[in-house]
Design a protein around this motif. Structure first.
Motif, short mmCIF file in Angstrom:
data_model
loop_
_atom_site.label_atom_id
_atom_site.label_comp_id
_atom_site.label_asym_id
_atom_site.label_seq_id
_atom_site.Cartn_x
_atom_site.Cartn_y
_atom_site.Cartn_z
N CYS A 164 10.43 6.83 9.26
CA CYS A 164 9.91 5.69 10.02
C CYS A 164 10.00 6.01 11.52
O CYS A 164 10.34 7.13 11.90
CB CYS A 164 10.68 4.42 9.68
SG CYS A 164 12.46 4.59 9.92
N SER A 165 9.72 5.03 12.37
CA SER A 165 9.69 5.26 13.81
C SER A 165 11.03 5.83 14.30
O SER A 165 12.10 5.38 13.88
CB SER A 165 9.38 3.95 14.55
OG SER A 165 10.38 2.99 14.34
N GLY A 166 10.93 6.83 15.16
CA GLY A 166 12.13 7.47 15.70
C GLY A 166 12.55 8.71 14.94
O GLY A 166 13.32 9.53 15.45
N ASP A 167 12.03 8.88 13.73
CA ASP A 167 12.36 10.08 12.95
C ASP A 167 11.52 11.27 13.44
O ASP A 167 10.38 11.12 13.86
CB ASP A 167 12.10 9.86 11.46
CG ASP A 167 13.12 8.91 10.83
OD1 ASP A 167 14.17 8.68 11.46
OD2 ASP A 167 12.85 8.40 9.73
N ILE A 168 12.11 12.45 13.36
CA ILE A 168 11.46 13.69 13.82
C ILE A 168 11.06 14.50 12.60
O ILE A 168 11.91 14.80 11.74
CB ILE A 168 12.41 14.50 14.72
CG1 ILE A 168 12.77 13.68 15.97
CG2 ILE A 168 11.79 15.84 15.10
CD1 ILE A 168 13.94 14.26 16.75
N ILE A 226 7.86 10.26 15.13
CA ILE A 226 7.09 9.07 14.76
C ILE A 226 7.33 8.02 15.84
O ILE A 226 8.47 7.62 16.09
CB ILE A 226 7.53 8.54 13.38
CG1 ILE A 226 7.33 9.63 12.32
CG2 ILE A 226 6.72 7.30 13.01
CD1 ILE A 226 7.80 9.23 10.93
N PRO A 227 6.28 7.58 16.55
CA PRO A 227 6.47 6.69 17.70
C PRO A 227 6.90 5.29 17.29
O PRO A 227 6.76 4.88 16.13
CB PRO A 227 5.09 6.67 18.36
CG PRO A 227 4.14 6.96 17.24
CD PRO A 227 4.86 7.91 16.32
N ARG A 272 16.81 12.36 11.32
CA ARG A 272 17.02 10.98 11.81
C ARG A 272 18.23 11.02 12.73
O ARG A 272 19.35 11.29 12.30
CB ARG A 272 17.24 10.03 10.63
CG ARG A 272 17.43 8.58 11.06
CD ARG A 272 17.28 7.66 9.85
NE ARG A 272 15.93 7.75 9.31
CZ ARG A 272 15.64 7.68 8.01
NH1 ARG A 272 16.61 7.55 7.11
NH2 ARG A 272 14.38 7.77 7.60
N VAL A 273 17.97 10.77 14.00
CA VAL A 273 19.01 10.90 15.01
C VAL A 273 19.89 9.65 15.03
O VAL A 273 19.41 8.53 14.86
CB VAL A 273 18.37 11.11 16.41
CG1 VAL A 273 19.44 11.18 17.49
CG2 VAL A 273 17.53 12.37 16.42
N MET A 305 13.91 10.96 21.47
CA MET A 305 12.98 11.68 22.33
C MET A 305 13.63 12.92 22.95
O MET A 305 12.95 13.92 23.20
CB MET A 305 12.44 10.76 23.42
CG MET A 305 11.27 9.89 22.97
SD MET A 305 9.73 10.83 22.78
CE MET A 305 9.30 11.07 24.51
N PHE A 306 14.90 12.85 23.21
CA PHE A 306 15.62 14.00 23.78
C PHE A 306 15.57 15.18 22.81
O PHE A 306 15.25 16.31 23.18
CB PHE A 306 17.06 13.62 24.10
CG PHE A 306 17.86 14.71 24.76
CD1 PHE A 306 18.00 14.75 26.13
CD2 PHE A 306 18.48 15.70 24.01
CE1 PHE A 306 18.73 15.76 26.76
CE2 PHE A 306 19.20 16.71 24.61
CZ PHE A 306 19.33 16.74 26.00
N LEU A 307 15.86 14.90 21.53
CA LEU A 307 15.92 15.97 20.55
C LEU A 307 14.54 16.55 20.25
O LEU A 307 14.38 17.77 20.13
CB LEU A 307 16.58 15.49 19.26
CG LEU A 307 16.76 16.55 18.17
CD1 LEU A 307 17.55 17.75 18.69
CD2 LEU A 307 17.44 15.96 16.94
#
Length: 453
Positions: A302-306, A320-321, A339-340, A348-350
């Protein structure tokens, strides 16, 4: 009339990689321009669609080109306008003319029998194509702006967290005998890209912006320290991805998602074409049923996952924005995801680290040397990747900037979606007479007024 009366389609030409030579002639596959060659097979402008593999995509090629054998190209426009032909072919449902095989393929002879309605006046065709291409021009401008914004975000990350320019600027001034005030000014210059005179002007004309820049510069230390990654800013830490990730996980097994499990609507399965930029790009997905996605919940993102490609086109990394189209997605068998833990690090940093030269080098260092390009033991090795992590105060300052970039980019993504939908609804309405050319031009003008171009 039938499609075969309007144009003649022909199968493309085989060109094995071993027979290709360096050049500027585009090689067009069923997925678009895939390579280049020194020799053209067909004069441009041309129109190409997929014959085998990827079905339904249509491409307009301005110059001379080589259509590969996975495509059908327009051999004879029969006097019709090529650009109009391109837009018209995008309206055809190619699945109706697809062979029922494991890998879909379009039957050209069957396609030629399709009953169609098109204007016979080339002048009218050109007027319609001009209206539709105006939308494409605006879409392209938005894509270019977003690409520039992504590059700017990546450049800021590199300056702050890879090259450590604000810190090194302070160190250089102090080592040369300068004052703390001078070192602060040097850091502000490194952060803003402005010289001393320009900063003085900002201080006079925009004092709030100057104060914010000054506060940001104060967050960076004025010394370096040794670490296992080399010299890093004093007080910063080296952390493995495993320490800052809540989850690092693989996609499902290939047997968990088969072609016959796809449905018309449901939860989208991410494909590699969506991972070409910093942010996941919603596109033409395959879908699986909600219940099927529930059973694959360990591969839900979901959003935030890389999302990272671990097999195939290595190096693809996208986030994922926050303003994504769907509440959840399922990664494919060729992908894994991170998933941070947001309490530890902004996602976004990672993702910017993993897309940087240093991050790509670390990721690809685990590339397997045999078979299909792949990262060996993806979960284990990705968790091992180390990066330099600043204190929370610096992360918060960076997150504020990153959020601004994301909001700007996603605003344009929304505009692109609106423009695309309007463009794709115009042609059928123009052909049916539901919409006149003057009315269509008015809609183009309205979109021009609201688009940020």
């Amino acid at each position: 009339m039938q499609l075969g009366d309007f144009i003649e389609l022909k199968r493309g030409y085989d060109l094995p990689k071993k027979h290709r030579s360096a050049g500027k002639i585009p090689l067009v596959s069923s997925a678009g321009v895939s390579d280049h060659h020194s020799e053209a097979k067909v004069r441009g402008p041309g129109v190409v669609t997929g014959r085998y593999g990827t079905i339904g995509e249509v491409f307009y090629i301005e110059d001379d080109y080589w259509p590969l054998n996975t495509t059908l190209y327009v051999r004879d426009f029969k006097g019709n306008d090529p650009l109009f032909t391109y837009y018209f072919l995008k309206t055809i449902d190619y699945r109706q003319y697809s062979d029922k095989a494991a890998v879909p393929g379009v039957n050209r002879n069957h396609l030629h029998t399709a009953e169609i309605t098109v204007p016979t006046s080339v002048a009218e065709q050109r007027r319609i194509a001009s209206i539709l291409s105006a939308f494409d021009d605006k879409i392209q401008i938005n894509h270019q702006i977003n690409q520039t914004l992504e590059q700017m975000a990546q450049a800021i990350f590199k300056s702050w967290f890879v090259d450590f320019e604000p810190v090194k600027a302070k160190v250089a001034v102090l080592e040369a005998g300068g004052s703390e005030e001078d070192s602060q000014l040097a850091a502000m210059q490194a952060i803003s890209g402005k010289d001393a005179d320009q900063l003085a002007q900002i201080q006079a004309e925009q004092p709030e912006q100057y104060a914010e820049l000054q506060a940001t510069a104060e967050l960076f230390p004025s010394a370096m320290q040794d670490s296992e990654l080399g010299e890093i800013p004093e007080g910063w830490e080296v952390q493995p991805v495993g320490n800052i990730a809540e989850t690092v996980a693989m996609g499902p097994f290939g047997s968990d998602i088969k072609r016959d499990s796809f449905v018309d609507q449901g939860v989208p399965v991410i494909n590699g074409q969506q991972l070409s930029g910093l942010f996941l790009r919603d596109g033409k997905n395959n879908y699986i049923a909600e219940g099927h996605a529930d059973r694959l919940r360990k591969s839900n993102v979901c959003s935030g996952d890389i999302v990272i490609t671990h097999r195939g086109t290595l190096g693809q990394v996208s986030i994922i924005p926050d303003r994504c189209r769907f509440k959840r997605y399922v990664v494919s068998q060729s992908q894994c995801f991170i998933r941070v833990n947001r309490d530890t690090l902004p996602p976004m940093f990672l993702v910017l680290f993993l897309r940087s030269h240093a991050g790509q080098h670390a990721l690809l260092s685990f590339k397997s040397q045999v078979g299909v390009p792949a990262i060996s033991r993806p979960v284990t090795n990705i968790r091992k990747i180390e990066l330099t992590v600043p204190p929370p105060c610096v992360l918060r300052a960076f997150q504020k900037i990153a959020t601004s970039f994301q909001e700007n980019i996603m605003s344009r993504v929304g505009e692109i979606s609106t423009l695309t939908q309007l463009r794709d609804t115009l042609l059928p309405k123009l052909l049916s007479g539901e919409l006149t050319i003057p009315e269509a031009k008015e809609q183009v003008a309205e979109q021009q007024d609201v688009a940020h171009v």
